[in-house]
Every structure is written in C-alpha cells, then in structure tokens.
Design a protein around this motif. Structure first.
Motif, PDB file in Angstrom:
ATOM      1  N   MET A  90       0.833  -1.208   0.000  1.00 13.07           N
ATOM      2  CA  MET A  90       0.000   0.000   0.000  1.00 13.07           C
ATOM      3  C   MET A  90       0.865   1.254   0.000  1.00 13.07           C
ATOM      4  SD  MET A  90      -2.794   1.592  -0.060  1.00 13.07           S
ATOM      5  CE  MET A  90      -3.893   0.188  -0.121  1.00 13.07           C
ATOM      6  N   GLY A  91       1.945   1.244   0.764  1.00  6.82           N
ATOM      7  CA  GLY A  91       2.841   2.398   0.787  1.00  6.82           C
ATOM      8  C   GLY A  91       2.274   3.579   1.556  1.00  6.82           C
ATOM      9  N   ASP A  92       2.760   4.759   1.209  1.00  4.99           N
ATOM     10  CA  ASP A  92       2.490   5.968   1.984  1.00  4.99           C
ATOM     11  C   ASP A  92       1.139   6.600   1.594  1.00  4.99           C
ATOM     12  OD1 ASP A  92       2.682   8.366   3.397  1.00  4.99           O
ATOM     13  OD2 ASP A  92       4.805   8.611   2.954  1.00  4.99           O
ATOM     14  N   LEU A  93       0.071   6.039   2.155  1.00  2.84           N
ATOM     15  CA  LEU A  93      -1.274   6.538   1.846  1.00  2.84           C
ATOM     16  C   LEU A  93      -1.457   7.967   2.372  1.00  2.84           C
ATOM     17  CD1 LEU A  93      -3.824   5.560   0.434  1.00  2.84           C
ATOM     18  CD2 LEU A  93      -4.549   4.488   2.558  1.00  2.84           C
ATOM     19  N   GLY A  94      -0.809   8.261   3.485  1.00  6.39           N
ATOM     20  CA  GLY A  94      -0.867   9.619   4.043  1.00  6.39           C
ATOM     21  C   GLY A  94      -0.320  10.647   3.057  1.00  6.39           C
ATOM     22  N   GLN A  95       0.806  10.299   2.423  1.00  3.96           N
ATOM     23  CA  GLN A  95       1.400  11.229   1.462  1.00  3.96           C
ATOM     24  C   GLN A  95       0.518  11.377   0.222  1.00  3.96           C
ATOM     25  OE1 GLN A  95       5.242  10.475  -0.634  1.00  3.96           O
ATOM     26  NE2 GLN A  95       6.012  12.167   0.581  1.00  3.96           N
ATOM     27  N   THR A  96      -0.143  10.277  -0.168  1.00  2.00           N
ATOM     28  CA  THR A  96      -1.079  10.370  -1.286  1.00  2.00           C
ATOM     29  C   THR A  96      -2.207  11.347  -0.951  1.00  2.00           C
ATOM     30  OG1 THR A  96      -0.681   8.305  -2.459  1.00  2.00           O
ATOM     31  CG2 THR A  96      -2.955   9.052  -2.400  1.00  2.00           C
ATOM     32  N   MET A  97      -2.782  11.237   0.248  1.00  4.09           N
ATOM     33  CA  MET A  97      -3.882  12.125   0.633  1.00  4.09           C
ATOM     34  C   MET A  97      -3.423  13.583   0.664  1.00  4.09           C
ATOM     35  SD  MET A  97      -6.389  10.069   0.809  1.00  4.09           S
ATOM     36  CE  MET A  97      -7.605  11.307   1.235  1.00  4.09           C
ATOM     37  N   THR A  98      -2.250  13.844   1.258  1.00  2.00           N
ATOM     38  CA  THR A  98      -1.824  15.243   1.389  1.00  2.00           C
ATOM     39  C   THR A  98      -1.382  15.820   0.036  1.00  2.00           C
ATOM     40  OG1 THR A  98       0.370  14.501   2.124  1.00  2.00           O
ATOM     41  CG2 THR A  98      -1.203  15.097   3.829  1.00  2.00           C
ATOM     42  N   THR A  99      -0.876  14.964  -0.865  1.00  2.00           N
ATOM     43  CA  THR A  99      -0.534  15.441  -2.207  1.00  2.00           C
ATOM     44  C   THR A  99      -1.810  15.853  -2.947  1.00  2.00           C
ATOM     45  OG1 THR A  99       1.356  13.928  -2.247  1.00  2.00           O
ATOM     46  CG2 THR A  99       0.693  14.865  -4.349  1.00  2.00           C
ATOM     47  N   LEU A 100      -2.871  15.069  -2.753  1.00  2.00           N
ATOM     48  CA  LEU A 100      -4.158  15.388  -3.382  1.00  2.00           C
ATOM     49  C   LEU A 100      -4.729  16.691  -2.826  1.00  2.00           C
ATOM     50  CD1 LEU A 100      -5.735  11.820  -3.435  1.00  2.00           C
ATOM     51  CD2 LEU A 100      -5.193  13.201  -5.449  1.00  2.00           C
ATOM     52  N   ILE A 101      -4.642  16.854  -1.505  1.00  2.00           N
ATOM     53  CA  ILE A 101      -5.157  18.082  -0.881  1.00  2.00           C
ATOM     54  C   ILE A 101      -4.379  19.290  -1.422  1.00  2.00           C
ATOM     55  CG2 ILE A 101      -5.445  19.356   1.299  1.00  2.00           C
ATOM     56  CD1 ILE A 101      -5.689  16.547   2.690  1.00  2.00           C
ATOM     57  N   GLY A 102      -3.046  19.117  -1.559  1.00  2.00           N
ATOM     58  CA  GLY A 102      -2.212  20.186  -2.111  1.00  2.00           C
ATOM     59  C   GLY A 102      -2.589  20.523  -3.539  1.00  2.00           C
ATOM     60  N   ALA A 103      -2.978  19.503  -4.311  1.00  2.00           N
ATOM     61  CA  ALA A 103      -3.339  19.715  -5.713  1.00  2.00           C
ATOM     62  C   ALA A 103      -4.676  20.426  -5.835  1.00  2.00           C
ATOM     63  CB  ALA A 103      -3.407  18.375  -6.447  1.00  2.00           C
ATOM     64  N   SER A 104      -5.588  20.170  -4.915  1.00  2.00           N
ATOM     65  CA  SER A 104      -6.926  20.740  -5.014  1.00  2.00           C
ATOM     66  C   SER A 104      -7.514  20.971  -3.619  1.00  2.00           C
ATOM     67  CB  SER A 104      -7.809  19.788  -5.833  1.00  2.00           C
ATOM     68  OG  SER A 104      -9.061  20.369  -6.065  1.00  2.00           O
ATOM     69  N   PRO A 105      -7.070  22.048  -2.955  1.00  2.00           N
ATOM     70  CA  PRO A 105      -7.476  22.272  -1.560  1.00  2.00           C
ATOM     71  C   PRO A 105      -8.988  22.473  -1.380  1.00  2.00           C
ATOM     72  CG  PRO A 105      -5.659  23.725  -2.182  1.00  2.00           C
ATOM     73  CD  PRO A 105      -6.136  23.083  -3.436  1.00  2.00           C
ATOM     74  N   ALA A 106      -9.672  22.928  -2.428  1.00  2.00           N
ATOM     75  CA  ALA A 106     -11.111  23.197  -2.284  1.00  2.00           C
ATOM     76  C   ALA A 106     -11.938  21.911  -2.342  1.00  2.00           C
ATOM     77  CB  ALA A 106     -11.566  24.163  -3.373  1.00  2.00           C
ATOM     78  N   THR A 107     -11.376  20.846  -2.899  1.00  2.00           N
ATOM     79  CA  THR A 107     -12.093  19.579  -2.993  1.00  2.00           C
ATOM     80  C   THR A 107     -12.166  18.930  -1.613  1.00  2.00           C
ATOM     81  OG1 THR A 107     -11.098  19.341  -5.170  1.00  2.00           O
ATOM     82  CG2 THR A 107     -12.159  17.388  -4.273  1.00  2.00           C
ATOM     83  N   GLU A 108     -13.282  18.265  -1.315  1.00  2.00           N
ATOM     84  CA  GLU A 108     -13.391  17.545  -0.046  1.00  2.00           C
ATOM     85  C   GLU A 108     -12.992  16.084  -0.269  1.00  2.00           C
ATOM     86  OE1 GLU A 108     -13.628  19.236   2.482  1.00  2.00           O
ATOM     87  OE2 GLU A 108     -14.763  21.026   1.942  1.00  2.00           O
ATOM     88  N   PHE A 109     -11.977  15.654   0.449  1.00  2.00           N
ATOM     89  CA  PHE A 109     -11.504  14.271   0.339  1.00  2.00           C
ATOM     90  C   PHE A 109     -11.867  13.517   1.612  1.00  2.00           C
ATOM     91  CE2 PHE A 109      -8.594  16.747  -2.296  1.00  2.00           C
ATOM     92  CZ  PHE A 109      -8.586  16.010  -3.467  1.00  2.00           C
TER      93      PHE A 109
END
Lengths: 120, 184
Positions: B112-131
């Motif tokens: 699975m690897g670094d799921l936390g980093q995946t989530m924060t990279t996504l938030i950084g890419a689109s902060p207005a989106t709700e994840f």
C-alpha cells in the motif's frame, strides 16, 4: 498518535504568525509533473521534498505547483523552475535529494544545476 | 507503480479533473478472508457508457482523448495480476466509481505504501475539494475527512505544508494502529 487536538495547537500558532507570503508575478515558481508517468517514476516524494524545504526555509517568494504530463515521459520525474526574468530551467530524473540540492543551489544561490537539466 | 497508494493518487487526479467536489477513497482490507478492495468514488462529470468501455484500453484511448491514458489500464493490470478485478461504474452528470479488488497475500501485489502522502498530495493539488478516506480492516474503521479538518483549522489554509506534513503522519499512524502490525 497524532490527534485533532494537536492540529488545533498548530492552527493557533499559524493564526498568530504573520503571513509574509507574497503572491504575484515576481514569485519563483516550481512546478512538478504529476501525471501517471511522473507518479510512477517517483514524483510524489519530489513534491514533498520541495514543500518541506520551502516551508522550513521560509521561502516566501517561492510557489510550488503541480502539473500534468509535459510530454517527456521517459525523463520523469520532471521539475520546471521559473525565475522571473530568466529562461525556464527543466530538471529531469529528479528525486528528493536532488530537489533539496535545487533549493540550495538554484533557488537560494541563483545557480541552476546543469547536471540535472534536460539536454536534447 | 511501486505502491498501490501511487495508483490511488493517479486515479484520483482523474476525479479532480472531472470537476468533483467530493471524492471518497475507501480501502478495505480483510485479513481473515485475504481480500482487499480499493475504491475511488467521485461526484464529477462522469462518463458515457461508451467511454467507460474504452478507458481500460490504453491503445484506443490515448490517441483520441488526452485525459485518458495509462492510469486506469495500470490499475486494472495490478488488480487482475493479483487475483482480483477492476470495476468502473459511471453516469454522466452523477459521478464515477472505480474499484479494484486484490488478494492481500498475492506475491505480485505491490504494498500500500504511503497513503498519508497520497492524501496530502491530493489536498495540495486541489485544496477546495473535499476528500474522505475510509480505511476499513477486519471490522475496524478509520475515517479521515477534510471537512472535519477544515472545521478544526477554522480558516487556516489546509494546504499549508506544515499542516499537510502533520496530516500525513496522522493518517499513517492511525492506519498503522488500526491494522496493528500487519503488513498491507
């Protein structure tokens, strides 16, 4: 384990900090390619490393961005650095260590690292 | 991709590009049955039935549609290579769900690897989106929801690097705690 209470403490500290971050045309921009090709080649930790360096060194005139595929998939991870008034520099085959070197040499000391750039 | 969390990152960029406001990522790992499922569900623009049929094929799609490429074919390949399958449900104007199943113990399954980093990279890419990340394992659940985080932050930017670093560690610690020493 980290909790929302700890996050509240960070929030309160952030609120007290004066935000000097500038936005505008004079900013240095660092753009990391985050398409399938970039991600597969290791772009996620590169982006993370740039973010950490910009934050820890308080580089208020640097903005970090993500983009899609630039079209040079075999050279990924690719990073483009835009310094106002200068030609764009394209770094290829990047990793987290090289990203930190780009911050110290190129961003802080104005010396692009030719060894890591794209050569046709 | 060397980590499944990188596939999740890649596939979720499609949801962002589809204009999704809410993106739910669910990871279900049942160690007792040796089954896992990763699903990414969005309320973006959705795809036509015709489009759904072609997105899994890199050779018919990349030449005609720029927004589709190797992401879904790679994810499908991993699922099928690891004793599972990839399912896509989509409706124009409603959204898309992509779900991949795998056998946890399959020798070819990437970690699975670094799921936390995946989530924060996504938030950084689109902060207005709700994840929202739902991590479910053997009846236990961990939920990470940017709506809740943003409420806690009370106006402080979620895309701030220090906050993202904190969230990354918080997510990874909670997952580690939930699966308690097992390897995913």
């Amino acid at each position: 384990m980290k909790s929302l209470e700890e996050l509240q403490a960070i929030r309160d500290r952030k609120k007290a900090e004066i935000n000097n971050r500038t936005t505008g045309e004079n900013n240095i921009r660092i753009i990391v390619g985050m398409a399938t090709c970039g991600i597969a080649a290791g772009a996620r930790p590169v982006l993370q490393a740039f973010g950490e360096e910009i934050e820890s060194r308080k580089l208020e005139n640097v903005t970090l961005g993500q983009t899609g595929c630039i079209g040079l998939c075999k050279y990924e991870p690719i990073v483009e650095v835009f310094v106002p008034g200068q030609d764009k520099v394209t770094y290829v085959h990047m990793d987290a260590k090289k990203a930190r070197e780009v911050i110290t040499s190129h961003i802080l000391n104005g010396k692009p690292i030719a060894e890591y750039t794209y050569k046709e | 991709m060397i980590e499944l969390s990188l596939n999740i990152l890649d596939i979720t960029y499609n949801s962002i590009r589809a204009g999704a406001k809410n993106i739910d990522i669910t990871v279900r790992a049942d160690f007792c049955t040796d089954e896992m499922e990763i699903s990414i569900s969005d309320d973006g623009c959705g795809m036509s039935e015709e489009m759904v049929k072609t997105v899994s094929d890199p050779f018919t799609t990349t030449r005609t549609t720029r927004k589709v490429g190797m992401g879904i074919p790679l994810f499908k390949m991993y699922a099928e290579m690891c004793g599972g399958a990839l399912r896509i449900n989509s409706e124009p104007g409603v959204g898309t769900t992509i779900a991949a199943t795998m056998k946890i113990s399959h020798i070819d399954r990437p970690p699975m690897g670094d799921l936390g980093q995946t989530m924060t990279t996504l938030i950084g890419a689109s902060p207005a989106t709700e994840f929202k990340l739902n991590f479910v394992s053997d009846g236990k659940e961990y939920i990470f929801d940017t709506k809740e985080i943003k409420e806690t932050l009370d106006g402080v930017e979620i895309e701030n690097v220090e906050i993202l670093s904190f969230l990354r560690e918080m997510i990874n610690e909670n997952i580690e705690n939930l699966i308690g020493g097992k390897i995913l």
